[in-house]
Every structure is written in structure tokens, then in C-alpha cells.
Design a protein around this motif. Sequence first.
Motif, short mmCIF file in Angstrom:
data_model
loop_
_atom_site.label_atom_id
_atom_site.label_comp_id
_atom_site.label_asym_id
_atom_site.label_seq_id
_atom_site.Cartn_x
_atom_site.Cartn_y
_atom_site.Cartn_z
N PRO A 1 42.77 8.00 -14.35
CA PRO A 1 43.02 8.25 -13.33
C PRO A 1 42.14 8.64 -11.94
N LYS B 1 41.66 11.82 -5.20
CA LYS B 1 43.15 12.34 -4.19
C LYS B 1 42.48 14.22 -4.43
N LYS B 2 42.20 14.85 -5.37
CA LYS B 2 41.49 15.85 -6.24
C LYS B 2 40.32 16.63 -5.60
N LYS C 1 42.03 7.44 -9.42
CA LYS C 1 43.44 8.05 -7.67
C LYS C 1 43.61 9.33 -7.82
N GLU C 2 43.92 9.97 -8.44
CA GLU C 2 44.76 10.85 -9.20
C GLU C 2 43.13 11.94 -8.20
N ASP D 1 41.06 20.06 -12.41
CA ASP D 1 41.78 21.50 -11.13
C ASP D 1 41.38 22.06 -11.40
#
Lengths: 405, 138
Positions: A181, A187-188, A183-184, A157
Motif C-alpha cells: 500500500p 502519506k504516513k 500510497k498510504e 505506524d
Amino acid sequence: MGINIDKIRADFPILQRKVNDVPLIYLDNAATSQTPKQVIDTIANYYAKYNANIHRGVHTLSQEATELYEGARKNIQTYFNAKESHEIIFTSGTTHGINLVASGYASLLNKGEELIVSEIEHHSNIVPWQMLCEQTGAELKVIPMNINGELEMSAFDRLLNAKTRLVVVNHVSNALGTINPIKEIIKKAHAVNAKVLIDGAQAAPHIKADFQEIDVDFYTVSAHKMYGPTGVGFLYGKEELLNSLPPYQGGGEMIHEVTFEKTTYAELPHKFEAGTPNISGGIAFGATIDFIKGIGIDNIANHEKTLLEYATKSLLNIEGLHIYGNVANKTAVISFNIEGIHPYDLGNILDKLGIAVRTGHHCAQPIMSYYNIPGTVRASFAVYNTLSEIDTLVKGIQKAITLLK
Amino acid sequence: MQTLKEIQESIIEEFAIFSDWTEKYEYIIDLGKSLPLIEPQHKTDENIVKGCQSNVWLHADFQDGKMIYKADGDAIITKGIIALLLRVYSNQSPKEIVNSDLSFIDSIGLKEHLSPTRANGLVAIVKRIRIEAIARTK
């Protein structure tokens, strides 16, 4: 349990062979998986019946070969749920797919822009990006891992920002088996307008990625890690992104029109498929998909989960054995060491006992540096492995310990 | 003082008594365990040969017309084979080393360890043993 292991094993001729006078136990599936006769027969059939160059002959053989090759592409598209079959580019494997995108980005990246990779990548998903950064002046950022072999998502992040152009991570780590992960991550990354390339080499034999559902930009796979032949794989890319990349290699098949003043390029997928491809491999890749569909990827994953749990439990009973990568969400890969024993020595003794495992740094030196070890022994499982093979592995390790200590 | 060829022959003889691979490996492992093969000051970056699988070190000296080799490895089987190589090559004249072959490794059934695919550093060690000897023949 929806599968019959004896029946599946019977499809793999190599599992009948002996090594050092004992029956082979093949536990190096993360390096390459074995090939079922359905796939081997497809390759033999191609050369016996259809061998011809594709896309350019008016004769019957060429048309038949082209239909089979394009049929395989369509099969791959449907299986992974890509929107269009021309979004599937045949490559020689995952490394080729990664290099194709890295090479294309050389003309799209600017100095000061950023790329994000992770600490748990295979060298194939590190080096092409380092080369790209050297060439363009872009900066390479690294998502760190923790002691369990998981990506530190909070660090990811913090790395993401408006300068991030591309995020490249593997779906599954080859050295540890960690399922990331993705998919996460996608998305981010999309939230800051960055694109994402996923190295799916280690995931494809165990997990079915749905490209549209996860909204991935690029995803690349090798057939030989999922019961297919060596030397063939594919790169998936969203149509508009593939169109934005310049051609990778020049040659036949990838052109629309050639003059010395200006050559125009063919449409997707041919723009990225210069030269005569691995035709038999591509067709056999289609048969590979059929083989997996025939068993069902969920059935494969369930069986491998049973193997992983049993092997983890059995191995941890061995004194001094340490497993690297302890996440709940992992594929059937166990990377381990035994206190006081070099992985190379253990691998050698196991080979003498007919057990094929991988030893060394697994082309993932940053992970080995993280744990401060020279390498590990890696046992990686496939649909045809059995619980009794795991018992033999444990006995083999115990014998090796007696010899080596 | 045995010649290089004679040493190779005695190793082949010694290995002939082993009835299976376990005995052979036990012997190599013992060789690997028992010998301090190199002084710490010679375990330098300059002397290291990094294999994908295991690392080895080789240091060469030239004394009274003979090559003196010191070597080590981090994996015990590799180290045991290095001990055999040193027994054959150390204390021999450069000329004899350059003119020798390695067929004894084949004869004792350890050829696989000197295959490039093993990436254990042994192929590079043998190469360096010869290169160091060639340098002293000039």
C-alpha cells in the motif's frame, strides 16, 4: 478481454524457440521479461542509422540520437506522470537508482536519524541502506511481514517518528508478488516529514504508478522487467530533492564548467548522468513504453489476473504444494514448494521439460528466513503467457514429483 | 582397484545405455537417494559450501596415501552428482586427483550442472576436492 494473445505472442521472437527439444514455456518474467520485436528493432535501428554520442555533437547524427534519447525521457515522464522530464534520470537499472539516492543521502543523514525498510525487500533495497547506515551512524528499522506476506502496517505506524528521514519499500515484492500500500505509506511518511523511495522494479510491468498522484519522492524502475532491454532503467525524483543531492559520479556530461580551482555541475538530469549513457537502451526504453501503451496496462493486468487465478487454483490441486504469499492484492507471481522436494530439483526437471521458472532465495533471504525454507520455486507470468502453458506447468510438476519422490 | 580414469570410463559406459534424459535423471536421483554420504559430525559450518540454489558439504581425510572424501547435498540431483564425483575421486592418490580432468561429466551430458551459473555448490565442491588433494602432495 481486450487483447489478442496470439498476436502479442507473435511479437516475441524468443517464444518460438525450443529448449531441450520442446517449445519454451517462459515463466521467469519477474527475473527478466522477454523483448518484443518493436524494441529489438529499435535497438538495431539505432546502430544502423543514428549511432552517435549525444548532447555534444553539432553533426546530424548526434542531433538525431539526442532527440530520440530525450524523446524517450519525455515518453517515460508522460507515462508515469512526472511533473518535469528532467526529474527522470536514466540509470543502468533499479539497483543503480537505489544506490544513487543512498549515496546522495550519505551527506544529508546524521547520526541517530532513522531509515525504514521492510522485511519483504530484494537485497538491492536492503544492502545499500545498510551501507549508508554504517557510513553515517543512522539506524535501520524494519517493517515486519506477516505469514501471508503482507507488511504489518501497525508496526510501520510505530516505527515512524520525528527522527525518520527516509522510508524505502518495494511497490511489489519480487519473491511473493505482494502489492504494497505505497500510497498510504507515502502519506504516513510525509506526515512525519520523511521522504519515500519506492523500488518499482516488479510493479512497472503490471501497474502504472502515477508519480504526482501518489506524491512519491523517489521511484526507480528497470526496463528489462517490463519488456525492455537490459542495462537501462530510470530514477524519478522530485526536482527539489534531486537538486539537494550531491552528484553521484563525476565525469563528462555532468559538469557545467571545469577548472582545477572549482568545478560546477550541470543542471538536472545531466548532473546524475556522468559519462556516455546506454543510448540505444534509453531509446529502446521509449519503445518499450509505446509497446505497453499499445496493449494497455489495464488489459495486461486483467490478463495476468486471469492467469494468476487459474494457476493458483491448478497448483493448489497438487498434493503437498504450498504457496507462499497469499494476499488478495498481488501480481501474477506464485512462489511455492512441494513437501519433501527441494526447489532446485524441481527447477531442474522443469527445465528439462522446457519450462523456465526461478528457484532459490530470489535475493530475498529475509523472507526465506521468515518461512524457514532454503528457497522456493517461483513461476511469474507476463502478458504473453497462456492458460495452456499453466496446464503444461502442472503436468511438468506432476512428472517431477513422480521422478523425485 | 580401478584407477581414476577407469572409473570415469565405466561411468561413461553406464550412462551410454540411457536412451533419454528421464532415465538418466532417474538414475542420478536414485544415487542421490540411496547413499548416506557423510557422517552428521562432519556436516559442519566449516565443511559447508553455500550455493544460491542448494547447499553442499565436503569433508576430506587422508589415509594410507589415499584421499577419502565424504560429501552431502540438500537437493537430490546435486547429491546424485556428488555421489558420482565421490566414486571417481575418493580412494585415489592426491597426485592422481590433481592430474585428472572432469571430462566425464561432459561425456555423460551433465555439464550444465557444473556451470557456475547454477550456483548449486558443485563447482565449489570440485574445487575443494582438488585443493584438499593439492595440500597432500606437498
